[in-house]
Design a protein around this motif. Structure first.
Motif, PDB file in Angstrom:
ATOM      1  N   LEU A   1    -107.145  42.290  24.679  1.00  0.00           N
ATOM      2  CA  LEU A   1    -107.483  43.432  23.839  1.00  0.00           C
ATOM      3  C   LEU A   1    -107.809  42.932  22.440  1.00  0.00           C
ATOM      4  CD1 LEU A   1    -107.757  46.472  23.329  1.00  0.00           C
ATOM      5  CD2 LEU A   1    -105.305  46.530  22.836  1.00  0.00           C
ATOM      6  N   ALA A   2    -109.064  43.098  22.025  1.00  0.00           N
ATOM      7  CA  ALA A   2    -109.497  42.701  20.691  1.00  0.00           C
ATOM      8  C   ALA A   2    -109.875  43.944  19.903  1.00  0.00           C
ATOM      9  CB  ALA A   2    -110.693  41.756  20.781  1.00  0.00           C
ATOM     10  N   VAL A   3    -109.652  43.898  18.600  1.00  0.00           N
ATOM     11  CA  VAL A   3    -109.983  45.011  17.722  1.00  0.00           C
ATOM     12  C   VAL A   3    -111.115  44.589  16.792  1.00  0.00           C
ATOM     13  CG1 VAL A   3    -109.154  46.559  15.914  1.00  0.00           C
ATOM     14  CG2 VAL A   3    -107.645  45.943  17.809  1.00  0.00           C
ATOM     15  N   VAL A   4    -112.157  45.397  16.755  1.00  0.00           N
ATOM     16  CA  VAL A   4    -113.281  45.166  15.857  1.00  0.00           C
ATOM     17  C   VAL A   4    -113.311  46.300  14.838  1.00  0.00           C
ATOM     18  CG1 VAL A   4    -115.796  45.064  15.668  1.00  0.00           C
ATOM     19  CG2 VAL A   4    -114.638  43.908  17.563  1.00  0.00           C
ATOM     20  N   VAL A   5    -113.299  45.961  13.548  1.00  0.00           N
ATOM     21  CA  VAL A   5    -113.384  46.965  12.486  1.00  0.00           C
ATOM     22  C   VAL A   5    -114.824  47.039  12.026  1.00  0.00           C
ATOM     23  CG1 VAL A   5    -112.620  47.626  10.190  1.00  0.00           C
ATOM     24  CG2 VAL A   5    -111.009  46.564  11.785  1.00  0.00           C
ATOM     25  N   ALA A   6    -115.435  48.198  12.195  1.00  0.00           N
ATOM     26  CA  ALA A   6    -116.834  48.380  11.816  1.00  0.00           C
ATOM     27  C   ALA A   6    -116.963  48.393  10.301  1.00  0.00           C
ATOM     28  CB  ALA A   6    -117.374  49.676  12.407  1.00  0.00           C
ATOM     29  N   GLY A   7    -117.901  47.592   9.789  1.00  0.00           N
ATOM     30  CA  GLY A   7    -118.138  47.594   8.356  1.00  0.00           C
ATOM     31  C   GLY A   7    -118.850  48.852   7.902  1.00  0.00           C
ATOM     32  N   GLY A   8    -119.582  49.467   8.826  1.00  0.00           N
ATOM     33  CA  GLY A   8    -120.288  50.699   8.524  1.00  0.00           C
ATOM     34  C   GLY A   8    -120.158  51.652   9.688  1.00  0.00           C
ATOM     35  N   SER A   9    -121.271  51.884  10.370  1.00  0.00           N
ATOM     36  CA  SER A   9    -121.269  52.797  11.507  1.00  0.00           C
ATOM     37  C   SER A   9    -120.543  52.211  12.701  1.00  0.00           C
ATOM     38  CB  SER A   9    -122.721  53.115  11.891  1.00  0.00           C
ATOM     39  OG  SER A   9    -122.809  53.660  13.188  1.00  0.00           O
ATOM     40  N   GLY A  10    -119.630  52.993  13.271  1.00  0.00           N
ATOM     41  CA  GLY A  10    -118.939  52.545  14.479  1.00  0.00           C
ATOM     42  C   GLY A  10    -119.897  52.421  15.644  1.00  0.00           C
ATOM     43  N   ASP A  11    -120.868  53.332  15.734  1.00  0.00           N
ATOM     44  CA  ASP A  11    -121.850  53.267  16.811  1.00  0.00           C
ATOM     45  C   ASP A  11    -122.642  51.969  16.736  1.00  0.00           C
ATOM     46  OD1 ASP A  11    -120.933  55.750  17.440  1.00  0.00           O
ATOM     47  OD2 ASP A  11    -122.859  56.776  17.287  1.00  0.00           O
ATOM     48  N   ASP A  12    -123.038  51.588  15.522  1.00  0.00           N
ATOM     49  CA  ASP A  12    -123.797  50.341  15.364  1.00  0.00           C
ATOM     50  C   ASP A  12    -122.960  49.145  15.790  1.00  0.00           C
ATOM     51  OD1 ASP A  12    -125.931  51.774  14.414  1.00  0.00           O
ATOM     52  OD2 ASP A  12    -125.603  51.268  12.291  1.00  0.00           O
ATOM     53  N   ALA A  13    -121.669  49.168  15.461  1.00  0.00           N
ATOM     54  CA  ALA A  13    -120.786  48.060  15.837  1.00  0.00           C
ATOM     55  C   ALA A  13    -120.640  47.975  17.353  1.00  0.00           C
ATOM     56  CB  ALA A  13    -119.417  48.227  15.179  1.00  0.00           C
ATOM     57  N   ILE A  14    -120.601  49.118  18.030  1.00  0.00           N
ATOM     58  CA  ILE A  14    -120.497  49.132  19.491  1.00  0.00           C
ATOM     59  C   ILE A  14    -121.775  48.581  20.116  1.00  0.00           C
ATOM     60  CG2 ILE A  14    -120.391  50.670  21.502  1.00  0.00           C
ATOM     61  CD1 ILE A  14    -118.481  52.438  19.753  1.00  0.00           C
ATOM     62  N   VAL A  15    -122.914  48.977  19.580  1.00  0.00           N
ATOM     63  CA  VAL A  15    -124.186  48.454  20.089  1.00  0.00           C
ATOM     64  C   VAL A  15    -124.238  46.938  19.910  1.00  0.00           C
ATOM     65  CG1 VAL A  15    -126.686  48.431  19.710  1.00  0.00           C
ATOM     66  CG2 VAL A  15    -125.444  50.608  19.778  1.00  0.00           C
ATOM     67  N   GLU A  16    -123.788  46.450  18.775  1.00  0.00           N
ATOM     68  CA  GLU A  16    -123.785  44.998  18.541  1.00  0.00           C
ATOM     69  C   GLU A  16    -122.830  44.294  19.493  1.00  0.00           C
ATOM     70  OE1 GLU A  16    -125.837  43.089  16.702  1.00  0.00           O
ATOM     71  OE2 GLU A  16    -126.856  45.023  16.623  1.00  0.00           O
ATOM     72  N   ALA A  17    -121.698  44.926  19.803  1.00  0.00           N
ATOM     73  CA  ALA A  17    -120.756  44.333  20.753  1.00  0.00           C
ATOM     74  C   ALA A  17    -121.399  44.201  22.128  1.00  0.00           C
ATOM     75  CB  ALA A  17    -119.482  45.173  20.834  1.00  0.00           C
ATOM     76  N   VAL A  18    -122.171  45.205  22.524  1.00  0.00           N
ATOM     77  CA  VAL A  18    -122.870  45.147  23.817  1.00  0.00           C
ATOM     78  C   VAL A  18    -123.933  44.057  23.792  1.00  0.00           C
ATOM     79  CG1 VAL A  18    -124.378  46.414  25.395  1.00  0.00           C
ATOM     80  CG2 VAL A  18    -122.384  47.549  24.388  1.00  0.00           C
ATOM     81  N   ARG A  19    -124.677  43.979  22.696  1.00  0.00           N
ATOM     82  CA  ARG A  19    -125.707  42.942  22.578  1.00  0.00           C
ATOM     83  C   ARG A  19    -125.105  41.540  22.628  1.00  0.00           C
ATOM     84  NH1 ARG A  19    -128.747  46.049  18.271  1.00  0.00           N
ATOM     85  NH2 ARG A  19    -130.544  46.966  19.345  1.00  0.00           N
ATOM     86  N   GLY A  20    -123.861  41.418  22.179  1.00  0.00           N
ATOM     87  CA  GLY A  20    -123.221  40.107  22.118  1.00  0.00           C
ATOM     88  C   GLY A  20    -122.575  39.647  23.422  1.00  0.00           C
ATOM     89  N   MET A  21    -122.676  40.457  24.479  1.00  0.00           N
ATOM     90  CA  MET A  21    -122.096  40.077  25.765  1.00  0.00           C
ATOM     91  C   MET A  21    -122.821  38.853  26.329  1.00  0.00           C
ATOM     92  SD  MET A  21    -119.699  42.279  26.425  1.00  0.00           S
ATOM     93  CE  MET A  21    -119.206  43.863  25.754  1.00  0.00           C
ATOM     94  N   ARG A  22    -122.061  38.046  27.064  1.00  0.00           N
ATOM     95  CA  ARG A  22    -122.688  36.950  27.779  1.00  0.00           C
ATOM     96  C   ARG A  22    -123.524  37.520  28.924  1.00  0.00           C
ATOM     97  NH1 ARG A  22    -117.390  33.303  28.699  1.00  0.00           N
ATOM     98  NH2 ARG A  22    -116.687  35.342  29.433  1.00  0.00           N
ATOM     99  N   PRO A  23    -124.609  36.835  29.303  1.00  0.00           N
ATOM    100  CA  PRO A  23    -125.554  37.419  30.269  1.00  0.00           C
ATOM    101  C   PRO A  23    -124.926  37.862  31.582  1.00  0.00           C
ATOM    102  CG  PRO A  23    -126.486  35.456  29.254  1.00  0.00           C
ATOM    103  CD  PRO A  23    -125.054  35.529  28.821  1.00  0.00           C
ATOM    104  N   TRP A  24    -123.850  37.210  32.005  1.00  0.00           N
ATOM    105  CA  TRP A  24    -123.248  37.532  33.300  1.00  0.00           C
ATOM    106  C   TRP A  24    -122.143  38.579  33.199  1.00  0.00           C
ATOM    107  CZ3 TRP A  24    -123.114  32.705  30.974  1.00  0.00           C
ATOM    108  CH2 TRP A  24    -121.912  32.343  30.380  1.00  0.00           C
ATOM    109  N   GLU A  25    -121.853  39.041  31.994  1.00  0.00           N
ATOM    110  CA  GLU A  25    -120.812  40.058  31.836  1.00  0.00           C
ATOM    111  C   GLU A  25    -121.406  41.460  31.988  1.00  0.00           C
ATOM    112  OE1 GLU A  25    -117.563  38.064  28.844  1.00  0.00           O
ATOM    113  OE2 GLU A  25    -119.386  38.882  27.935  1.00  0.00           O
ATOM    114  N   THR A  26    -120.582  42.371  32.500  1.00  0.00           N
ATOM    115  CA  THR A  26    -120.968  43.772  32.632  1.00  0.00           C
ATOM    116  C   THR A  26    -120.289  44.572  31.529  1.00  0.00           C
ATOM    117  OG1 THR A  26    -121.215  43.596  35.031  1.00  0.00           O
ATOM    118  CG2 THR A  26    -120.908  45.798  34.133  1.00  0.00           C
ATOM    119  N   ALA A  27    -121.081  45.198  30.678  1.00  0.00           N
ATOM    120  CA  ALA A  27    -120.531  46.005  29.593  1.00  0.00           C
ATOM    121  C   ALA A  27    -120.310  47.437  30.078  1.00  0.00           C
ATOM    122  CB  ALA A  27    -121.474  46.008  28.396  1.00  0.00           C
TER     123      ALA A  27
END
Length: 291
Positions: free
Chosen positions: A235-261
């Protein structure tokens, strides 16, 4: 409750004999190479063993005091010198024969770990590309389970829209203390990571239990719940510097290619953004009913 008290033959409801008085468990260790191909660690059984000469997983009878994960990790250490500290359990598949079951523990490894036959039960240990598994002479039980396990080799990462999930719990009065509400939810998520998820939404391969990595995204007034910082383990916690939605989108973009988000939110706009990136989505109620 003594070591090896599970050794012995058992008869299942189908009339078949199986090794393991209390059932059996095996460890399916998987590593994804950079091209996305999963490799699994396989064991060639000694000629004298049941179904000798076939390929399957390091594993064996569970002792009376063991759960499947403990038993599978122990067997892998005994048979393949595999260090349990170097793998992370991601899933559990139960092949139930009626009164007797074999439980496959799926574990993720960061590399092709060293493994070698450690006792007389193994003739060989080898990392095999998932696409090549069916070309081997497989143990009948493993051959039957493999088509259902193969789609589940890609780990699931659950990304949590904490503000949206907290907002779905009106009975907790979150609007009075957003940080407190976030902290309570984080405290509930920590044991859930250890217990695993028994229900997954459509699109996730069916397993008896999943143990995904979770990323909780906090924003605004709830961000102080992240003190003293990100949690350890799954369990990791990410604190959004601005928009929480933007931070979630970036978290999805940062997944490794074989991971399922898998993004947990009821926000329609956010759901559209993450599904466009290939993520799966589930509503807050899916998560909350498992707490």
């Amino acid at each position: 409750m003594t070591a090896k008290d599970g050794d012995g033959w058992a008869l299942c409801a189908l009339g078949h004999q199986h090794w393991g008085l209390y059932g059996a468990a095996g460890l399916l260790t998987v590593h994804h190479t950079l091209d996305g191909m999963p490799y699994v660690l396989m064991q060639k059984r000694a000629w004298w063993s049941h179904h000798g000469g076939t390929w399957g997983l390091p594993g064996g009878a569970r002792d009376s005091h063991e759960d499947a994960i403990t038993g599978a990790l122990r067997e892998a250490q005994e048979e393949a010198t595999l260090d349990a500290d170097l793998v992370r359990v991601r899933g559990l598949y139960v092949d139930d024969h009626g009164g007797w079951s074999f439980q496959t523990v799926i574990a993720e490894a960061e590399g092709l770990l060293d493994a070698a036959p450690a006792n007389g039960e193994s003739a060989d240990m080898r990392w095999v590309a998932a696409d090549e598994v069916v070309s081997k002479e497989l143990h009948p039980g493993f051959a039957d389970s493999w088509p259902r396990i193969r789609p589940a080799l890609s780990p699931v990462v659950v990304v949590l829209d904490m503000a949206n999930i907290i907002g779905a719990r009106a009975e907790h009065g979150w609007w009075k203390d957003r940080a407190g509400a976030a902290n309570r939810l984080l405290n509930e998520l920590t044991p859930l990571c250890g217990q695993g998820l028994g229900q997954m939404p459509e699109g996730v391969p069916a397993l008896t239990r999943w143990f995904p990595r979770m990323v909780a995204v906090l924003e605004g007034a709830a961000a102080s719940a992240a003190d003293p910082g990100p949690m350890t383990g799954d369990l990791a916690v990410v604190v959004a510097g601005g928009s929480g939605d933007d931070a979630i989108v970036e978290a999805v973009r940062g997944m490794r290619p074989w991971e399922t988000a898998l993004v947990v939110t009821a926000d329609r706009g956010l759901r559209e953004r993450v599904t466009a990136l290939g993520a799966l989505v589930a509503g807050p109620r899916w998560l909350l009913k498992q707490l």
